[in-house]
Design a protein around this motif. Structure first.
Motif, PDB file in Angstrom:
ATOM      1  N   SER A   1     -37.663  40.535 -37.396  1.00 25.01           N
ATOM      2  CA  SER A   1     -37.478  39.160 -36.945  1.00 25.01           C
ATOM      3  C   SER A   1     -36.649  39.115 -35.665  1.00 25.01           C
ATOM      4  CB  SER A   1     -36.776  38.348 -38.035  1.00 25.01           C
ATOM      5  OG  SER A   1     -35.423  38.728 -38.132  1.00 25.01           O
ATOM      6  N   ALA A   2     -36.699  37.967 -34.973  1.00 25.38           N
ATOM      7  CA  ALA A   2     -35.891  37.796 -33.762  1.00 25.38           C
ATOM      8  C   ALA A   2     -34.424  37.940 -34.098  1.00 25.38           C
ATOM      9  CB  ALA A   2     -36.168  36.437 -33.139  1.00 25.38           C
ATOM     10  N   PHE A   3     -34.039  37.479 -35.280  1.00 29.42           N
ATOM     11  CA  PHE A   3     -32.651  37.584 -35.736  1.00 29.42           C
ATOM     12  C   PHE A   3     -32.214  39.048 -35.804  1.00 29.42           C
ATOM     13  CE2 PHE A   3     -29.878  38.179 -39.451  1.00 29.42           C
ATOM     14  CZ  PHE A   3     -28.754  37.519 -39.002  1.00 29.42           C
ATOM     15  N   GLU A   4     -33.041  39.896 -36.400  1.00 30.95           N
ATOM     16  CA  GLU A   4     -32.708  41.305 -36.546  1.00 30.95           C
ATOM     17  C   GLU A   4     -32.700  42.029 -35.203  1.00 30.95           C
ATOM     18  OE1 GLU A   4     -34.375  42.416 -40.937  1.00 30.95           O
ATOM     19  OE2 GLU A   4     -35.830  42.068 -39.346  1.00 30.95           O
ATOM     20  N   ARG A   5     -33.576  41.636 -34.275  1.00 28.72           N
ATOM     21  CA  ARG A   5     -33.649  42.305 -32.973  1.00 28.72           C
ATOM     22  C   ARG A   5     -32.381  42.090 -32.157  1.00 28.72           C
ATOM     23  NH1 ARG A   5     -38.997  40.464 -33.031  1.00 28.72           N
ATOM     24  NH2 ARG A   5     -38.427  38.700 -31.734  1.00 28.72           N
ATOM     25  N   HIS A   6     -31.636  41.030 -32.406  1.00 29.56           N
ATOM     26  CA  HIS A   6     -30.449  40.734 -31.616  1.00 29.56           C
ATOM     27  C   HIS A   6     -29.168  41.324 -32.201  1.00 29.56           C
ATOM     28  CE1 HIS A   6     -33.290  37.786 -29.963  1.00 29.56           C
ATOM     29  NE2 HIS A   6     -32.676  38.123 -28.855  1.00 29.56           N
ATOM     30  N   ARG A   7     -29.269  42.067 -33.265  1.00 32.75           N
ATOM     31  CA  ARG A   7     -28.105  42.734 -33.842  1.00 32.75           C
ATOM     32  C   ARG A   7     -27.947  44.095 -33.190  1.00 32.75           C
ATOM     33  NH1 ARG A   7     -27.944  42.133 -40.337  1.00 32.75           N
ATOM     34  NH2 ARG A   7     -27.825  39.887 -40.402  1.00 32.75           N
ATOM     35  N   SER A   8     -26.801  44.330 -32.637  1.00 36.34           N
ATOM     36  CA  SER A   8     -26.577  45.665 -32.091  1.00 36.34           C
ATOM     37  C   SER A   8     -25.954  46.540 -33.175  1.00 36.34           C
ATOM     38  CB  SER A   8     -25.698  45.591 -30.847  1.00 36.34           C
ATOM     39  OG  SER A   8     -24.452  45.024 -31.147  1.00 36.34           O
ATOM     40  N   PHE A   9     -25.887  47.808 -32.889  1.00 39.15           N
ATOM     41  CA  PHE A   9     -25.443  48.817 -33.844  1.00 39.15           C
ATOM     42  C   PHE A   9     -24.314  49.606 -33.201  1.00 39.15           C
ATOM     43  CE2 PHE A   9     -26.047  53.213 -35.482  1.00 39.15           C
ATOM     44  CZ  PHE A   9     -25.753  52.967 -36.816  1.00 39.15           C
ATOM     45  N   THR A  10     -23.255  49.824 -33.944  1.00 42.36           N
ATOM     46  CA  THR A  10     -22.083  50.516 -33.420  1.00 42.36           C
ATOM     47  C   THR A  10     -21.786  51.761 -34.239  1.00 42.36           C
ATOM     48  OG1 THR A  10     -21.157  48.412 -32.705  1.00 42.36           O
ATOM     49  CG2 THR A  10     -19.636  50.269 -32.841  1.00 42.36           C
ATOM     50  N   GLN A  11     -21.515  52.849 -33.549  1.00 35.47           N
ATOM     51  CA  GLN A  11     -21.057  54.079 -34.193  1.00 35.47           C
ATOM     52  C   GLN A  11     -19.608  54.296 -33.780  1.00 35.47           C
ATOM     53  OE1 GLN A  11     -24.015  56.508 -32.313  1.00 35.47           O
ATOM     54  NE2 GLN A  11     -25.122  56.807 -34.227  1.00 35.47           N
ATOM     55  N   LEU A  12     -18.760  54.576 -34.753  1.00 32.43           N
ATOM     56  CA  LEU A  12     -17.361  54.892 -34.495  1.00 32.43           C
ATOM     57  C   LEU A  12     -17.106  56.305 -35.004  1.00 32.43           C
ATOM     58  CD1 LEU A  12     -15.663  51.591 -35.698  1.00 32.43           C
ATOM     59  CD2 LEU A  12     -16.127  52.287 -33.360  1.00 32.43           C
TER      60      LEU A  12
ATOM     61  N   GLY B   1     -31.732  52.406 -25.275  1.00 34.72           N
ATOM     62  CA  GLY B   1     -31.025  51.589 -26.248  1.00 34.72           C
ATOM     63  C   GLY B   1     -29.523  51.652 -26.160  1.00 34.72           C
ATOM     64  N   PHE B   2     -28.991  52.472 -25.252  1.00 31.05           N
ATOM     65  CA  PHE B   2     -27.542  52.566 -25.092  1.00 31.05           C
ATOM     66  C   PHE B   2     -27.014  51.282 -24.465  1.00 31.05           C
ATOM     67  CE2 PHE B   2     -23.773  53.414 -22.610  1.00 31.05           C
ATOM     68  CZ  PHE B   2     -22.996  54.146 -23.487  1.00 31.05           C
ATOM     69  N   LEU B   3     -25.952  50.707 -25.040  1.00 33.60           N
ATOM     70  CA  LEU B   3     -25.337  49.506 -24.482  1.00 33.60           C
ATOM     71  C   LEU B   3     -23.981  49.791 -23.846  1.00 33.60           C
ATOM     72  CD1 LEU B   3     -26.093  46.842 -27.248  1.00 33.60           C
ATOM     73  CD2 LEU B   3     -27.197  47.103 -25.016  1.00 33.60           C
ATOM     74  N   SER B   4     -23.076  50.426 -24.606  1.00 37.43           N
ATOM     75  CA  SER B   4     -21.742  50.672 -24.066  1.00 37.43           C
ATOM     76  C   SER B   4     -21.027  51.730 -24.895  1.00 37.43           C
ATOM     77  CB  SER B   4     -20.910  49.384 -24.054  1.00 37.43           C
ATOM     78  OG  SER B   4     -20.625  48.959 -25.372  1.00 37.43           O
TER      79      SER B   4
ATOM     80  N   THR C   1     -30.141  48.997 -31.093  1.00 36.02           N
ATOM     81  CA  THR C   1     -30.673  49.015 -32.455  1.00 36.02           C
ATOM     82  C   THR C   1     -30.096  50.198 -33.229  1.00 36.02           C
ATOM     83  OG1 THR C   1     -32.541  50.450 -31.914  1.00 36.02           O
ATOM     84  CG2 THR C   1     -32.899  48.057 -31.692  1.00 36.02           C
ATOM     85  N   ARG C   2     -30.168  50.096 -34.546  1.00 38.42           N
ATOM     86  CA  ARG C   2     -29.756  51.201 -35.415  1.00 38.42           C
ATOM     87  C   ARG C   2     -30.597  52.443 -35.111  1.00 38.42           C
ATOM     88  NH1 ARG C   2     -27.242  52.107 -40.242  1.00 38.42           N
ATOM     89  NH2 ARG C   2     -26.736  49.910 -40.480  1.00 38.42           N
ATOM     90  N   GLU C   3     -31.893  52.254 -34.896  1.00 38.06           N
ATOM     91  CA  GLU C   3     -32.794  53.378 -34.644  1.00 38.06           C
ATOM     92  C   GLU C   3     -32.399  54.152 -33.384  1.00 38.06           C
ATOM     93  OE1 GLU C   3     -34.420  50.534 -37.331  1.00 38.06           O
ATOM     94  OE2 GLU C   3     -33.877  50.188 -35.244  1.00 38.06           O
ATOM     95  N   ALA C   4     -32.014  53.436 -32.337  1.00 37.02           N
ATOM     96  CA  ALA C   4     -31.604  54.103 -31.093  1.00 37.02           C
ATOM     97  C   ALA C   4     -30.345  54.931 -31.324  1.00 37.02           C
ATOM     98  CB  ALA C   4     -31.364  53.075 -29.992  1.00 37.02           C
ATOM     99  N   GLY C   5     -29.378  54.378 -32.028  1.00 40.26           N
ATOM    100  CA  GLY C   5     -28.139  55.105 -32.320  1.00 40.26           C
ATOM    101  C   GLY C   5     -28.376  56.313 -33.196  1.00 40.26           C
ATOM    102  N   GLU C   6     -29.202  56.147 -34.217  1.00 41.67           N
ATOM    103  CA  GLU C   6     -29.480  57.262 -35.123  1.00 41.67           C
ATOM    104  C   GLU C   6     -30.251  58.374 -34.423  1.00 41.67           C
ATOM    105  OE1 GLU C   6     -31.267  55.368 -38.511  1.00 41.67           O
ATOM    106  OE2 GLU C   6     -29.302  54.832 -39.334  1.00 41.67           O
TER     107      GLU C   6
END
Length: 121
Positions: free
Chosen positions: A2-13, A43-46, A66-71
């Motif tokens: 969904s559009a909602f899910e596409r706008h969630r970014s994913f963070t790795q710490l 998919g890298f943001l910052s 996205t989670r997929e890009a981070g993973e």
């Protein structure tokens, strides 16, 4: 998706516990690694590298579209493509803690100095 899910970014710490004399070298290595990620992975943001005042901890923050890009990027770390495990050994990390988070709310200041809060459910 969904559009909602596409706008969630994913963070790795990734938090490193180290001896204080290792901190500056680890910060430099993580900054260089983050730059390689920015150049080499879709998919890298910052990213940011943060260090504790006591010299014993370093936090690497990586944000992805996205989670997929981070993973996908992290899988390359694990396979040795980015020498992530060598980085851990070289800086004699006592403990390395990994965390993954979905961004649910963000607050940012706009060009007109107003605060904007985005809630993502």
């Amino acid at each position: 998706m969904s559009a909602f899910e596409r706008h969630r970014s994913f963070t790795q710490l990734i938090e490193f516990e180290i001896e204080p004399h290792q901190q500056e070298a680890l910060v430099s290595a993580l900054a260089a690694q983050s730059e390689r990620l920015a150049q080499g992975y879709g998919g890298f943001l910052s990213a940011s590298v943060q260090a504790s005042d006591d010299g014993r901890r370093v936090l690497n923050y990586l944000q992805w579209q996205t989670r997929e890009a981070g993973e996908a990027a992290f899988q390359r770390f694990e396979s040795g493509e980015q020498d992530f495990w060598q980085l851990i050994l070289a800086h004699q990390a006592k403990t390395v803690t990994f965390g993954s988070f979905q961004v649910r709310a963000s607050i940012a200041r706009s060009h007109d100095d107003a605060l904007h809060c985005h809630m993502l459910g």
